[in-house]
Enzyme design. Structure first.
Site, PDB file in Angstrom:
ATOM      1  N   HIS A 155     -53.218  18.736   3.384  1.00  0.00           N
ATOM      2  CA  HIS A 155     -52.811  17.353   3.613  1.00  0.00           C
ATOM      3  C   HIS A 155     -53.969  16.585   4.256  1.00  0.00           C
ATOM      4  O   HIS A 155     -54.332  15.483   3.832  1.00  0.00           O
ATOM      5  CB  HIS A 155     -51.601  17.293   4.559  1.00  0.00           C
ATOM      6  CG  HIS A 155     -50.283  17.573   3.918  1.00  0.00           C
ATOM      7  ND1 HIS A 155     -49.989  18.783   3.337  1.00  0.00           N
ATOM      8  CD2 HIS A 155     -49.175  16.797   3.776  1.00  0.00           C
ATOM      9  CE1 HIS A 155     -48.756  18.746   2.869  1.00  0.00           C
ATOM     10  NE2 HIS A 155     -48.232  17.542   3.117  1.00  0.00           N
ATOM     11  N   GLN A 201       0.818  -1.211   0.000  1.00  0.00           N
ATOM     12  CA  GLN A 201       0.000   0.000   0.000  1.00  0.00           C
ATOM     13  C   GLN A 201       0.848   1.255   0.000  1.00  0.00           C
ATOM     14  O   GLN A 201       0.488   2.265  -0.608  1.00  0.00           O
ATOM     15  CB  GLN A 201      -0.955  -0.005   1.206  1.00  0.00           C
ATOM     16  CG  GLN A 201      -1.973  -1.118   1.177  1.00  0.00           C
ATOM     17  CD  GLN A 201      -2.707  -1.198  -0.146  1.00  0.00           C
ATOM     18  OE1 GLN A 201      -3.402  -0.266  -0.540  1.00  0.00           O
ATOM     19  NE2 GLN A 201      -2.533  -2.293  -0.864  1.00  0.00           N
ATOM     20  N   ASP A 209      -7.223  -6.741  -3.983  1.00  0.00           N
ATOM     21  CA  ASP A 209      -7.070  -5.701  -5.000  1.00  0.00           C
ATOM     22  C   ASP A 209      -7.434  -6.196  -6.390  1.00  0.00           C
ATOM     23  O   ASP A 209      -7.918  -5.433  -7.219  1.00  0.00           O
ATOM     24  CB  ASP A 209      -5.623  -5.200  -5.025  1.00  0.00           C
ATOM     25  CG  ASP A 209      -5.298  -4.226  -3.907  1.00  0.00           C
ATOM     26  OD1 ASP A 209      -6.240  -3.687  -3.296  1.00  0.00           O
ATOM     27  OD2 ASP A 209      -4.103  -4.017  -3.648  1.00  0.00           O
ATOM     28  N   GLU A 221      -9.198   1.323   5.550  1.00  0.00           N
ATOM     29  CA  GLU A 221      -9.659   0.844   4.247  1.00  0.00           C
ATOM     30  C   GLU A 221      -9.431  -0.663   4.146  1.00  0.00           C
ATOM     31  O   GLU A 221     -10.348  -1.417   3.828  1.00  0.00           O
ATOM     32  CB  GLU A 221      -8.894   1.570   3.151  1.00  0.00           C
ATOM     33  CG  GLU A 221      -9.244   1.125   1.742  1.00  0.00           C
ATOM     34  CD  GLU A 221      -8.353   1.754   0.686  1.00  0.00           C
ATOM     35  OE1 GLU A 221      -8.730   1.711  -0.494  1.00  0.00           O
ATOM     36  OE2 GLU A 221      -7.271   2.274   1.033  1.00  0.00           O
ATOM     37  N   HIS A 222      -8.211  -1.104   4.412  1.00  0.00           N
ATOM     38  CA  HIS A 222      -7.852  -2.524   4.391  1.00  0.00           C
ATOM     39  C   HIS A 222      -7.364  -2.934   5.770  1.00  0.00           C
ATOM     40  O   HIS A 222      -6.503  -2.261   6.351  1.00  0.00           O
ATOM     41  CB  HIS A 222      -6.713  -2.790   3.403  1.00  0.00           C
ATOM     42  CG  HIS A 222      -6.951  -2.275   2.014  1.00  0.00           C
ATOM     43  ND1 HIS A 222      -6.339  -1.132   1.520  1.00  0.00           N
ATOM     44  CD2 HIS A 222      -7.727  -2.749   1.013  1.00  0.00           C
ATOM     45  CE1 HIS A 222      -6.739  -0.933   0.276  1.00  0.00           C
ATOM     46  NE2 HIS A 222      -7.575  -1.901  -0.051  1.00  0.00           N
ATOM     47  N   HIS A 257       1.716   3.026  -3.342  1.00  0.00           N
ATOM     48  CA  HIS A 257       0.736   3.782  -4.126  1.00  0.00           C
ATOM     49  C   HIS A 257       1.177   5.226  -4.297  1.00  0.00           C
ATOM     50  O   HIS A 257       1.217   5.755  -5.401  1.00  0.00           O
ATOM     51  CB  HIS A 257      -0.643   3.733  -3.464  1.00  0.00           C
ATOM     52  CG  HIS A 257      -1.453   2.538  -3.856  1.00  0.00           C
ATOM     53  ND1 HIS A 257      -1.958   2.367  -5.109  1.00  0.00           N
ATOM     54  CD2 HIS A 257      -1.837   1.444  -3.152  1.00  0.00           C
ATOM     55  CE1 HIS A 257      -2.627   1.222  -5.176  1.00  0.00           C
ATOM     56  NE2 HIS A 257      -2.565   0.647  -3.996  1.00  0.00           N
TER      57      HIS A 257
END
Length: 435
Positions: free
Chosen positions: A425, A264, A366, A332-333, A267
């Site tokens: 109404h 990761q 992934d 996230e992971h 990235h």
């Protein structure tokens, strides 16, 4: 390549909470210049349509387009990209697509209804979006996996038309991306990127049709544009830097864990990779593996910057404490690289995706495990979920009153409406009551 100076935190220290929050802090600077640029691009596309898209594409992607028809990538080009792929790559894409589709099929929400004793029918109708837009990064980046992860669930949901936009700097396209689009069933593709592509998908031009929802990753200009067009269209999410949090009991090979952190961190410099363990000697072993393996990595400079700026090795007293910290981070992971991940996983409340056991590397998710890799980042897993088929489906409520139901419910509605001083109404309901 600079030396890695990864942070080391101890949950037992008095200032741990403050240090953890500082580590997690991610405030993408409010760049007013970027915001104004994006707003100007959106306004131009809204008013000038294809002409604005062509002008920005020529400027930013160094293209020489003179007619709107040149923006579209014909279906034959996608098909040719697929047919010209080496057999091994084609097989890998097919395996991934098949697994993603099998998982997505289980996510479909079905319509339902029930009838009450008096004959009143209530229910929920599920319908797919008419048209969705998929943004795919271009240039040096090549993410065929993202094409599959976004396009396959849309097709499983039954989206009427799936439109892909992908920048083509200097007219160059990535064959893997185009092949993945063909395999996933993308209906139309345009060689357009940036904020102008988002604006075109949101508002439509003479050539590019407007969509109901835009999904897919992009740079800061794309993310900003998605923010500004939200409301006109739906969007998947505003994603931050990639993240991985690993909880390990010390029983996994230290090199494996170091490489999982690298996966990761590579990235970009803002990605975040954190390891938590109750075993101090194991944390030291992983740190040694990091220094040993880093020189072998093609993206060593990026990994080093990421781990030094936002990475951490966290010592805890026990794995239950590690779970508590994981729920604060809401990563996230999340890798549970422990002897019994099922037991530990029961107490995880906030995570985009949970990878169970020593043999489950995050990278499998992934590409080809099946569950979607489009996941909530920056702590948004506290309230958000992975992309899925349900993001391409809409729910409509069904109400069909019987005459008896209109009598019973009408009286209740009338009383509540008059309590809110909304007499029209009330009278609308009262008209259907028996005299």
């Amino acid at each position: 390549m600079s030396d890695i100076n990864i942070s080391k935190l101890d949950a037992a220290s008095a200032d741990f909470d403050r240090k953890l929050q500082k580590l997690l802090a991610w405030n993408e600077a409010d760049d007013r210049h970027i915001q104004q640029t994006v707003l100007d691009i959106i306004a131009d596309v809204r008013t000038k349509g294809d002409k604005a898209v062509i002008d920005y594409t020529n400027r930013f992607d160094q293209r020489h387009i003179s007619a709107a028809g040149e923006l579209e990538l014909p279906g034959e080009i996608l098909k040719s990209a697929w047919e010209s792929l080496p057999a091994e790559q084609a097989q890998a894409l097919q395996i991934a697509a098949k697994r993603i589709r099998a998982y997505a099929e289980r996510q479909k929400i079905e319509s339902w209804q029930y009838t009450e004793v008096d004959g009143t029918l209530l229910g929920q109708k599920i319908t797919p979006l008419d048209r969705a837009g998929l943004y795919v990064p271009g240039g040096k980046a090549a993410y065929p996996s993202s094409v599959l992860m976004n396009a396959v669930p849309a097709k499983v949901a039954g989206v009427g038309e799936l439109i892909m936009v992908v920048p083509a700097p200097k007219g160059e396209t990535n064959q893997l991306v185009l092949a993945a689009a063909y395999l996933a069933g993308v209906d139309r593709a345009f060689a357009v990127g940036g904020a102008q592509a988002i604006a075109a998908l949101a508002y439509g031009t003479e050539t590019i049709p407007a969509v109901a929802k835009i999904v897919g990753p992009g740079n800061i200009y794309v993310a900003t544009a998605k923010k500004f067009v939200f409301g006109r269209v739906g969007i998947d999410m505003i994603a931050g830097p990639s993240e991985i949090l690993i909880i390990c009991d010390g029983g996994t090979n230290a090199d494996w864990i170091a490489m999982d952190l690298f996966s990761q961190a590579e990235h970009d410099e803002n990605a975040q990779a954190i390891l938590i363990s109750q075993d101090e000697s194991f944390l030291k072993a992983v740190e040694q593996s990091i220094h040993k393996l880093l020189p072998q990595m093609e993206r060593a400079r990026i990994i080093s910057a990421s781990l030094s700026a936002r990475g951490a090795l966290i010592k805890v007293n026990n794995l239950n404490e590690a779970v508590d910290i994981a729920n604060i981070i809401a990563p996230e992971h999340l890798e549970l690289s422990v002897e019994d991940p099922e037991i530990l996983g029961k107490n995880i409340r906030h995570a985009g995706a949970i990878f169970m056991g020593r043999y489950t590397a995050e990278v499998i998710g992934d590409y080809c495990a099946g569950p979607n890799h489009v996941l909530p980042t920056s702590g948004t897993a506290r309230f958000s979920s992975p992309l899925g088929v349900y993001d391409f489906q809409k729910r409509s409520s069904l109400i069909n009153c019987s005459q008896t139901g209109a009598e019973t419910l009408g009286k209740t509605a009338s009383l509540l409406a008059r309590g809110e001083s909304l007499t029209a109404h009330a009278r609308s309901a009262e008209y259907r009551l028996k005299a």
